[in-house]
Design an enzyme around this catalytic site. Structure first.
Site, PDB file in Angstrom:
ATOM      1  N   ASP A   8       0.854  -1.195   0.000  1.00  0.00           N
ATOM      2  CA  ASP A   8       0.000   0.000   0.000  1.00  0.00           C
ATOM      3  C   ASP A   8       0.889   1.244   0.000  1.00  0.00           C
ATOM      4  O   ASP A   8       1.910   1.308   0.680  1.00  0.00           O
ATOM      5  CB  ASP A   8      -0.902  -0.007   1.240  1.00  0.00           C
ATOM      6  CG  ASP A   8      -2.024   1.001   1.144  1.00  0.00           C
ATOM      7  OD1 ASP A   8      -3.190   0.580   1.040  1.00  0.00           O
ATOM      8  OD2 ASP A   8      -1.738   2.211   1.177  1.00  0.00           O
ATOM      9  N   ILE A   9       0.489   2.227  -0.760  1.00  0.00           N
ATOM     10  CA  ILE A   9       1.271   3.457  -0.895  1.00  0.00           C
ATOM     11  C   ILE A   9       1.265   4.268   0.419  1.00  0.00           C
ATOM     12  O   ILE A   9       2.188   5.041   0.673  1.00  0.00           O
ATOM     13  CB  ILE A   9       0.732   4.288  -2.085  1.00  0.00           C
ATOM     14  CG1 ILE A   9       1.814   5.176  -2.665  1.00  0.00           C
ATOM     15  CG2 ILE A   9      -0.506   5.083  -1.726  1.00  0.00           C
ATOM     16  CD1 ILE A   9       1.469   5.751  -4.041  1.00  0.00           C
ATOM     17  N   ASN A  23     -12.614  -2.951   2.589  1.00  0.00           N
ATOM     18  CA  ASN A  23     -13.527  -1.818   2.730  1.00  0.00           C
ATOM     19  C   ASN A  23     -14.513  -1.819   1.558  1.00  0.00           C
ATOM     20  O   ASN A  23     -14.128  -2.122   0.423  1.00  0.00           O
ATOM     21  CB  ASN A  23     -12.740  -0.503   2.743  1.00  0.00           C
ATOM     22  CG  ASN A  23     -11.830  -0.389   3.962  1.00  0.00           C
ATOM     23  OD1 ASN A  23     -12.242  -0.670   5.077  1.00  0.00           O
ATOM     24  ND2 ASN A  23     -10.579   0.002   3.744  1.00  0.00           N
ATOM     25  N   HIS A  63     -10.128  -4.905  -3.323  1.00  0.00           N
ATOM     26  CA  HIS A  63      -8.780  -5.210  -2.837  1.00  0.00           C
ATOM     27  C   HIS A  63      -8.854  -5.636  -1.384  1.00  0.00           C
ATOM     28  O   HIS A  63      -9.704  -5.160  -0.627  1.00  0.00           O
ATOM     29  CB  HIS A  63      -7.835  -4.016  -3.003  1.00  0.00           C
ATOM     30  CG  HIS A  63      -8.370  -2.731  -2.468  1.00  0.00           C
ATOM     31  ND1 HIS A  63      -9.318  -1.983  -3.134  1.00  0.00           N
ATOM     32  CD2 HIS A  63      -8.122  -2.075  -1.310  1.00  0.00           C
ATOM     33  CE1 HIS A  63      -9.612  -0.906  -2.423  1.00  0.00           C
ATOM     34  NE2 HIS A  63      -8.906  -0.938  -1.298  1.00  0.00           N
ATOM     35  N   HIS A 111      -6.783  -5.795   2.122  1.00  0.00           N
ATOM     36  CA  HIS A 111      -5.631  -5.282   2.863  1.00  0.00           C
ATOM     37  C   HIS A 111      -5.099  -6.386   3.779  1.00  0.00           C
ATOM     38  O   HIS A 111      -5.884  -7.022   4.500  1.00  0.00           O
ATOM     39  CB  HIS A 111      -6.032  -4.103   3.760  1.00  0.00           C
ATOM     40  CG  HIS A 111      -6.531  -2.892   3.045  1.00  0.00           C
ATOM     41  ND1 HIS A 111      -5.749  -1.778   2.844  1.00  0.00           N
ATOM     42  CD2 HIS A 111      -7.747  -2.603   2.509  1.00  0.00           C
ATOM     43  CE1 HIS A 111      -6.470  -0.846   2.219  1.00  0.00           C
ATOM     44  NE2 HIS A 111      -7.679  -1.321   2.003  1.00  0.00           N
TER      45      HIS A 111
END
Ligand code: DGP
Length: 108
Positions: A29-30, A84, A95, A97
């Site tokens: 993750d950025i 989410n 996606h 996490h």
């Protein structure tokens, strides 16, 4: 379609993958919320969790998420798997996490 994860999947945007196959890609993750924060993402555009029609996709995403937990040595360090959806997501492309390490308190 103006989807950042589709552009990454199509290699329009360069990204170093931690894992990749024909259907799934994994990269950090950025904006990491934890020291390990990976995104497990189907390459096919599925807008969100409630719109997954293929149960095999769920299976694949979770097997790969499990592999990432093991790869990162999080099995006994505390981790969280999060999806989410329903408008709580920032990116409208499914996606998963994978985050850790974390403590019980932090997980509340
Ligand atoms: P969510 O709220 O579940 O939609 O989280 C989307 C996450 O995706 C957020 O933590 C930041 C991350 N993200 C968004 N754009 C990029 C990108 O271009 N590269 C990477 N590595 N992560 C991104």
């Amino acid at each position: 379609m103006d989807c950042i994860f589709c552009k990454i999947a199509n290699k329009e945007i360069e990204k170093k993958f931690i894992y990749e196959d024909d259907e799934v890609m994994v990269f950090p993750d950025i904006h990491p919320a934890k020291p390990v924060h990976l995104l497990v993402i189907p390459k096919k555009h599925v807008p969100e969790f409630s719109q997954v029609e293929d149960p095999v996709l769920f299976q694949k995403l979770f097997v790969i998420a499990q592999n990432m937990v093991k790869r990162e040595g999080l099995e006994d360090k505390g981790y969280r798997i999060t999806i989410n959806g329903g408008g709580a997501q920032v990116v409208n492309h499914l996606h998963v996490h994978v985050m850790g390490p974390l403590t019980k308190t932090a997980a509340l």
